[in-house]
Design an enzyme around this catalytic site. Structure first.
Site, PDB file in Angstrom:
ATOM      1  N   TYR A 156      -5.254   7.383  27.705  1.00  0.00           N
ATOM      2  CA  TYR A 156      -4.245   5.553  27.484  1.00  0.00           C
ATOM      3  C   TYR A 156      -4.739   5.229  29.560  1.00  0.00           C
ATOM      4  O   TYR A 156      -4.531   4.020  29.059  1.00  0.00           O
ATOM      5  CB  TYR A 156      -2.727   6.283  27.657  1.00  0.00           C
ATOM      6  N   LYS A 163       1.140  -0.221  32.196  1.00  0.00           N
ATOM      7  CA  LYS A 163       2.236  -0.066  31.483  1.00  0.00           C
ATOM      8  C   LYS A 163       3.813   0.537  32.956  1.00  0.00           C
ATOM      9  O   LYS A 163       4.529   0.034  33.387  1.00  0.00           O
ATOM     10  CB  LYS A 163       2.407   0.943  31.158  1.00  0.00           C
TER      11      LYS A 163
HETATM   12  P1  NAP Z   1      -0.714  -5.853  18.727  1.00  0.00           P
HETATM   13  O1  NAP Z   1      -0.173  -5.681  17.009  1.00  0.00           O
HETATM   14  O2  NAP Z   1      -2.080  -5.825  18.065  1.00  0.00           O
HETATM   15  O3  NAP Z   1       0.285  -6.386  19.503  1.00  0.00           O
HETATM   16  C1  NAP Z   1      -0.488  -7.328  20.744  1.00  0.00           C
HETATM   17  C2  NAP Z   1      -0.009  -8.685  21.037  1.00  0.00           C
HETATM   18  O4  NAP Z   1      -0.936  -9.022  22.357  1.00  0.00           O
HETATM   19  C3  NAP Z   1      -1.346  -9.980  19.570  1.00  0.00           C
HETATM   20  O5  NAP Z   1       0.209 -10.970  19.599  1.00  0.00           O
HETATM   21  C4  NAP Z   1      -2.655 -10.402  21.336  1.00  0.00           C
HETATM   22  O6  NAP Z   1      -2.461 -11.491  20.395  1.00  0.00           O
HETATM   23  C5  NAP Z   1      -0.899 -10.669  22.210  1.00  0.00           C
HETATM   24  N1  NAP Z   1      -1.675 -10.787  23.286  1.00  0.00           N
HETATM   25  C6  NAP Z   1      -3.583  -9.761  24.066  1.00  0.00           C
HETATM   26  N2  NAP Z   1      -3.700 -10.821  24.735  1.00  0.00           N
HETATM   27  C7  NAP Z   1      -2.805 -11.961  24.990  1.00  0.00           C
HETATM   28  C8  NAP Z   1      -3.190 -12.965  26.311  1.00  0.00           C
HETATM   29  N3  NAP Z   1      -4.052 -13.132  26.695  1.00  0.00           N
HETATM   30  N4  NAP Z   1      -1.937 -14.470  25.197  1.00  0.00           N
HETATM   31  C9  NAP Z   1      -1.456 -14.026  24.126  1.00  0.00           C
HETATM   32  N5  NAP Z   1      -1.332 -12.932  23.830  1.00  0.00           N
HETATM   33  C10 NAP Z   1      -2.703 -12.204  23.990  1.00  0.00           C
HETATM   34  O7  NAP Z   1      -0.120  -4.476  18.528  1.00  0.00           O
HETATM   35  P2  NAP Z   1       0.914  -3.673  18.988  1.00  0.00           P
HETATM   36  O8  NAP Z   1       1.288  -2.192  19.411  1.00  0.00           O
HETATM   37  O9  NAP Z   1       2.715  -4.481  18.283  1.00  0.00           O
HETATM   38  O10 NAP Z   1       1.504  -4.185  20.502  1.00  0.00           O
HETATM   39  C11 NAP Z   1       2.527  -4.677  21.427  1.00  0.00           C
HETATM   40  C12 NAP Z   1       3.278  -3.720  22.477  1.00  0.00           C
HETATM   41  O11 NAP Z   1       3.726  -3.106  22.029  1.00  0.00           O
HETATM   42  C13 NAP Z   1       2.148  -3.965  23.694  1.00  0.00           C
HETATM   43  O12 NAP Z   1       2.385  -4.326  25.226  1.00  0.00           O
HETATM   44  C14 NAP Z   1       1.834  -2.808  23.678  1.00  0.00           C
HETATM   45  O13 NAP Z   1       0.838  -2.307  24.637  1.00  0.00           O
HETATM   46  C15 NAP Z   1       3.602  -2.457  23.239  1.00  0.00           C
HETATM   47  N6  NAP Z   1       3.095  -0.582  22.368  1.00  0.00           N
HETATM   48  C16 NAP Z   1       2.235  -0.582  21.502  1.00  0.00           C
HETATM   49  C17 NAP Z   1       2.297   1.213  21.152  1.00  0.00           C
HETATM   50  C18 NAP Z   1       1.394   1.705  19.676  1.00  0.00           C
HETATM   51  O14 NAP Z   1       1.136   2.618  19.425  1.00  0.00           O
HETATM   52  N7  NAP Z   1       1.160   0.512  18.868  1.00  0.00           N
HETATM   53  C19 NAP Z   1       3.605   1.918  21.506  1.00  0.00           C
HETATM   54  C20 NAP Z   1       4.116   1.698  22.579  1.00  0.00           C
HETATM   55  C21 NAP Z   1       4.048   0.408  22.961  1.00  0.00           C
HETATM   56  P3  NAP Z   1      -4.320 -11.618  20.124  1.00  0.00           P
HETATM   57  O15 NAP Z   1      -4.107 -10.571  18.817  1.00  0.00           O
HETATM   58  O16 NAP Z   1      -4.764 -12.704  19.277  1.00  0.00           O
HETATM   59  O17 NAP Z   1      -5.412 -11.496  20.683  1.00  0.00           O
HETATM   60  C1  1JT Z   2      -3.405  -1.375  23.963  1.00  0.00           C
HETATM   61  C2  1JT Z   2      -4.247  -0.745  22.940  1.00  0.00           C
HETATM   62  C3  1JT Z   2      -2.156  -1.390  24.426  1.00  0.00           C
HETATM   63  C4  1JT Z   2      -3.543   0.274  23.509  1.00  0.00           C
HETATM   64  C5  1JT Z   2      -1.870   0.655  22.718  1.00  0.00           C
HETATM   65  C6  1JT Z   2      -0.716  -0.777  23.716  1.00  0.00           C
HETATM   66  N1  1JT Z   2      -0.943   0.239  24.231  1.00  0.00           N
HETATM   67  C7  1JT Z   2      -0.171   0.637  23.421  1.00  0.00           C
HETATM   68  N2  1JT Z   2      -1.371   1.432  22.388  1.00  0.00           N
HETATM   69  C8  1JT Z   2      -1.288   2.545  21.323  1.00  0.00           C
HETATM   70  C9  1JT Z   2      -2.408   3.509  22.139  1.00  0.00           C
HETATM   71  C10 1JT Z   2      -3.105   3.175  22.520  1.00  0.00           C
HETATM   72  C11 1JT Z   2      -4.195   4.599  23.139  1.00  0.00           C
HETATM   73  C12 1JT Z   2      -2.843   5.331  23.461  1.00  0.00           C
HETATM   74  C13 1JT Z   2      -1.664   5.986  23.008  1.00  0.00           C
HETATM   75  C14 1JT Z   2      -1.430   4.514  22.189  1.00  0.00           C
HETATM   76  C15 1JT Z   2      -5.489  -0.999  22.622  1.00  0.00           C
HETATM   77  C16 1JT Z   2      -6.355  -2.387  23.555  1.00  0.00           C
HETATM   78  C17 1JT Z   2      -5.147  -3.717  23.579  1.00  0.00           C
HETATM   79  C18 1JT Z   2      -4.034  -2.824  24.434  1.00  0.00           C
HETATM   80  O1  1JT Z   2      -3.587   6.900  23.871  1.00  0.00           O
HETATM   81  C19 1JT Z   2      -2.900   8.039  23.745  1.00  0.00           C
HETATM   82  C20 1JT Z   2      -5.476   4.499  23.613  1.00  0.00           C
END
Ligand code: NAP
Ligand code: 1JT
Length: 256
Positions: A156, A163
């Site tokens: 990560y 974060k």
């Molecule tokens: P996601 O569907 O890929 O969402 C990420 C979003 O960020 C996309 O809509 C992307 O838009 C947008 N983005 C990136 N750069 C940007 C910019 N400069 N201006 C405006 N929008 C921008 O993935 P997600 O997993 O739902 O992520 C949402 C949040 O949840 C993130 O903060 C992530 O760190 C957090 N999170 C994710 C997980 C996980 O396991 N997935 C766990 C905990 C927290 P584009 O696609 O147009 O680039």
């Molecule tokens: C970003 C990415 C933000 C993946 C992300 C994210 N916040 C959560 N995830 C999922 C994740 C990613 C890793 C991980 C655990 C969860 C991809 C690029 C854009 C920002 O490692 C243990 C690497």
């Protein structure tokens, strides 16, 4: 009638149906909240058009969160369209793929700065222009975070440090905005297979490990996150601000 009926939410970060922000949008829509969505660029706008129908064809406008002028225009347009704002959802992050693996010590300054700019600083920019629209409306802000902010999670790396800054920003913003009646919290979600997670090496292994070790023995869904987000935004959470709330099936409580 739902107590959230007619409230207005600005949601940043819907890329597709799997996005956490999409789960939050569905949950808020179920409660009668009016939605305003961003998309990062024209290409994402076109794919959002297809999704928008499922959400009742909500208002949307292009807005890259790193472009302060675009953020200013986004909220000026919301003022015109809705007259004010109740909820702000920050679900945006970015880091270079090559920096989400290997050793943290190899992170470049450029990659470090980019991750901070998109994933942490953008919350300040959004709050700066969104919160003047919340006066007298008991506003509420949430941002999405992950366990890697406070514990080392392999791979990560730079995103964990971004974060950590995001979670600290939530506390400082909660202190700034509390006197105006605005609450600010973070939701720490367990890993979910979204577009961001795709291509992350061994992500499926991580999902399996987390499901096996979590007290509830399963992975988190975007609907689980949507329900918790709706609670935190709602009047029911009126005494909660500056917190990081885990929606992770209990994984973060485990030692060995
Ligand atoms: P996601 O569907 O890929 O969402 C990420 C979003 O960020 C996309 O809509 C992307 O838009 C947008 N983005 C990136 N750069 C940007 C910019 N400069 N201006 C405006 N929008 C921008 O993935 P997600 O997993 O739902 O992520 C949402 C949040 O949840 C993130 O903060 C992530 O760190 C957090 N999170 C994710 C997980 C996980 O396991 N997935 C766990 C905990 C927290 P584009 O696609 O147009 O680039
Ligand atoms: C970003 C990415 C933000 C993946 C992300 C994210 N916040 C959560 N995830 C999922 C994740 C990613 C890793 C991980 C655990 C969860 C991809 C690029 C854009 C920002 O490692 C243990 C690497």
């Amino acid at each position: 009638m739902s107590p959230m009926e007619g409230k207005v939410a600005a949601i940043f970060g819907i890329a597709n149906k799997r996005s956490i922000a999409y789960g939050i949008a569905e949950s808020l829509r179920e409660s009668g909240v009016q939605l305003a969505l961003n998309y990062q660029n024209e290409r994402m706008g076109a794919s959002l058009d297809k999704l928008a129908e499922n959400l009742g064809n909500p208002w949307r406008q292009e807005c890259d969160v790193t472009d302060e002028e675009a953020v200013k225009e986004f909220f000026a347009a919301i003022r015109k369209e809705f007259g004010g704002l109740d909820y702000l959802i920050h679900s945006v992050a970015f880091a270079k793929r090559e920096e989400l693996g290997g050793e943290y010590v190899d992170t470049s300054w450029e990659g470090y700065a980019l991750a901070q700019q998109v994933s942490a600083y953008s919350l300040l920019t959004l709050c700066k222009y969104a919160t003047p629209l919340m006066t007298g409306r008991d506003g509420s802000v949430i941002a999405m975070t992950y366990l890697g902010a406070e514990k080392v999670v392999t791979n990560y790396n730079v995103m964990g440090v971004a974060k950590a800054a995001l979670e600290a920003s939530v506390r400082y913003l909660a202190n700034d905005l509390g006197p105006k009646g605005i609450r600010v919290n973070a939701v720490s979600a367990g890993p979910i297979r979204t577009l961001s997670a795709s291509g992350v090496s061994d992500f499926i292994k991580l999902l399996d490990f987390v499901a096996e070790k979590s007290p509830l023995r399963r992975n988190v869904s975007t609907s689980d996150v949507g329900s918790a987000a709706r609670f935190l935004l709602s009047e029911d959470a009126r005494g909660i601000t500056g917190q990081t709330i885990y929606v992770d099936n209990g994984f973060s409580i485990m030692g060995i």
